[in-house]
Design a protein around this motif. Structure first.
Motif, PDB file in Angstrom:
ATOM      1  N   SER A  59       0.816  -1.218   0.000  1.00 31.65           N
ATOM      2  CA  SER A  59       0.000   0.000   0.000  1.00 31.65           C
ATOM      3  C   SER A  59       0.850   1.269   0.000  1.00 31.65           C
ATOM      4  N   TYR A  60       2.100   1.148   0.409  1.00 28.79           N
ATOM      5  CA  TYR A  60       2.998   2.309   0.374  1.00 28.79           C
ATOM      6  C   TYR A  60       3.264   2.761  -1.072  1.00 28.79           C
ATOM      7  N   LEU A  61       2.905   1.941  -2.057  1.00 27.19           N
ATOM      8  CA  LEU A  61       3.111   2.270  -3.467  1.00 27.19           C
ATOM      9  C   LEU A  61       1.893   2.926  -4.126  1.00 27.19           C
ATOM     10  N   LEU A  62       0.856   3.227  -3.357  1.00 30.40           N
ATOM     11  CA  LEU A  62      -0.376   3.784  -3.943  1.00 30.40           C
ATOM     12  C   LEU A  62      -0.112   4.989  -4.837  1.00 30.40           C
ATOM     13  N   ASP A  63       0.595   5.981  -4.345  1.00 27.00           N
ATOM     14  CA  ASP A  63       0.844   7.179  -5.145  1.00 27.00           C
ATOM     15  C   ASP A  63       1.663   6.860  -6.390  1.00 27.00           C
ATOM     16  N   SER A  64       2.633   6.004  -6.248  1.00 31.88           N
ATOM     17  CA  SER A  64       3.457   5.603  -7.387  1.00 31.88           C
ATOM     18  C   SER A  64       2.610   4.889  -8.442  1.00 31.88           C
ATOM     19  N   ILE A  65       1.727   4.014  -8.000  1.00 28.80           N
ATOM     20  CA  ILE A  65       0.867   3.281  -8.936  1.00 28.80           C
ATOM     21  C   ILE A  65      -0.081   4.240  -9.644  1.00 28.80           C
ATOM     22  N   ARG A  66      -0.627   5.187  -8.919  1.00 31.33           N
ATOM     23  CA  ARG A  66      -1.502   6.185  -9.549  1.00 31.33           C
ATOM     24  C   ARG A  66      -0.749   6.938 -10.648  1.00 31.33           C
ATOM     25  N   GLN A  67       0.497   7.281 -10.379  1.00 26.18           N
ATOM     26  CA  GLN A  67       1.309   7.973 -11.394  1.00 26.18           C
ATOM     27  C   GLN A  67       1.598   7.062 -12.578  1.00 26.18           C
ATOM     28  N   ARG A  68       1.887   5.806 -12.304  1.00 29.53           N
ATOM     29  CA  ARG A  68       2.216   4.859 -13.376  1.00 29.53           C
ATOM     30  C   ARG A  68       1.040   4.614 -14.310  1.00 29.53           C
ATOM     31  N   VAL A  69      -0.183   4.760 -13.802  1.00 23.99           N
ATOM     32  CA  VAL A  69      -1.367   4.592 -14.659  1.00 23.99           C
ATOM     33  C   VAL A  69      -1.913   5.949 -15.094  1.00 23.99           C
ATOM     34  N   ASN A  70      -1.117   6.998 -14.902  1.00 25.82           N
ATOM     35  CA  ASN A  70      -1.470   8.357 -15.325  1.00 25.82           C
ATOM     36  C   ASN A  70      -2.812   8.828 -14.767  1.00 25.82           C
ATOM     37  N   ASN A  71      -3.166   8.348 -13.584  1.00 24.93           N
ATOM     38  CA  ASN A  71      -4.441   8.695 -12.947  1.00 24.93           C
ATOM     39  C   ASN A  71      -5.638   8.436 -13.860  1.00 24.93           C
ATOM     40  N   GLU A  72      -5.501   7.496 -14.793  1.00 22.45           N
ATOM     41  CA  GLU A  72      -6.579   7.150 -15.722  1.00 22.45           C
ATOM     42  C   GLU A  72      -7.601   6.213 -15.086  1.00 22.45           C
ATOM     43  N   ILE A  73      -7.187   5.489 -14.072  1.00 22.88           N
ATOM     44  CA  ILE A  73      -8.006   4.445 -13.448  1.00 22.88           C
ATOM     45  C   ILE A  73      -7.982   4.671 -11.943  1.00 22.88           C
ATOM     46  N   PRO A  74      -9.127   4.506 -11.269  1.00 26.29           N
ATOM     47  CA  PRO A  74      -9.092   4.619  -9.812  1.00 26.29           C
ATOM     48  C   PRO A  74      -8.194   3.538  -9.204  1.00 26.29           C
ATOM     49  N   VAL A  75      -7.440   3.938  -8.194  1.00 24.74           N
ATOM     50  CA  VAL A  75      -6.550   3.022  -7.480  1.00 24.74           C
ATOM     51  C   VAL A  75      -6.888   3.120  -6.000  1.00 24.74           C
ATOM     52  N   GLY A  76      -7.186   1.990  -5.386  1.00 22.34           N
ATOM     53  CA  GLY A  76      -7.524   1.968  -3.966  1.00 22.34           C
ATOM     54  C   GLY A  76      -6.730   0.911  -3.229  1.00 22.34           C
ATOM     55  N   ALA A  77      -6.642   1.087  -1.931  1.00 18.66           N
ATOM     56  CA  ALA A  77      -5.953   0.117  -1.074  1.00 18.66           C
ATOM     57  C   ALA A  77      -6.964  -0.874  -0.520  1.00 18.66           C
ATOM     58  N   ILE A  78      -6.584  -2.124  -0.488  1.00 14.46           N
ATOM     59  CA  ILE A  78      -7.409  -3.148   0.146  1.00 14.46           C
ATOM     60  C   ILE A  78      -7.226  -3.018   1.646  1.00 14.46           C
ATOM     61  N   ASN A  79      -8.326  -2.920   2.359  1.00 12.25           N
ATOM     62  CA  ASN A  79      -8.287  -2.818   3.810  1.00 12.25           C
ATOM     63  C   ASN A  79      -7.566  -4.048   4.371  1.00 12.25           C
ATOM     64  N   PRO A  80      -6.557  -3.839   5.231  1.00 12.67           N
ATOM     65  CA  PRO A  80      -5.798  -4.970   5.767  1.00 12.67           C
ATOM     66  C   PRO A  80      -6.655  -5.991   6.519  1.00 12.67           C
TER      67      PRO A  80
END
Length: 105
Positions: A59-80
């Motif tokens: 989940s620490y990669l959330l912001d990085s993943i959002r950037q990698r997909v150019n904010n084209e797709i919603p990205v969420g964290a799975i609740n632990p």
């Protein structure tokens, strides 16, 4: 049909949750399909997803993943807690709510 991409370190820990989410979707007549991949394969697969759900271990990669997909797709964290308990219904509902929010935008 909503395509829900689950990602984690190797794609294995989300695999079981993914199968359970598909069972819930089928039982509840929800037009959705979940699939899991390792985070390293994201670039080759994200364009077919409507939403990306990230495993708690990365989940620490959330912001990085959002950037990698150019904010084209919603990205969420799975609740632990939901992840640990394999609460497929809660994770499915969360993923679908993220696609609904994007559609409303």
């Amino acid at each position: 049909m909503k395509s829900i991409l689950l990602i984690c370190n190797e794609g294995m820990s989300t695999g079981y949750l993914c199968n359970k989410m598909n069972e819930v979707a089928q039982t509840d007549n929800i037009d959705a399909k979940a699939w899991a991949i390792p985070e390293s394969a994201l670039e080759g697969h994200y364009r077919t997803a409507d939403v990306i759900m990230v495993g708690p271990q990365i989940s620490y990669l959330l912001d990085s993943i959002r950037q990698r997909v150019n904010n084209e797709i919603p990205v969420g964290a799975i609740n632990p807690v939901d992840f640990g308990r394999i609460n497929a219904k809660a994770v499915l509902d969360h993923a679908l709510s993220l696609t609904d929010k994007q559609a409303a935008s």
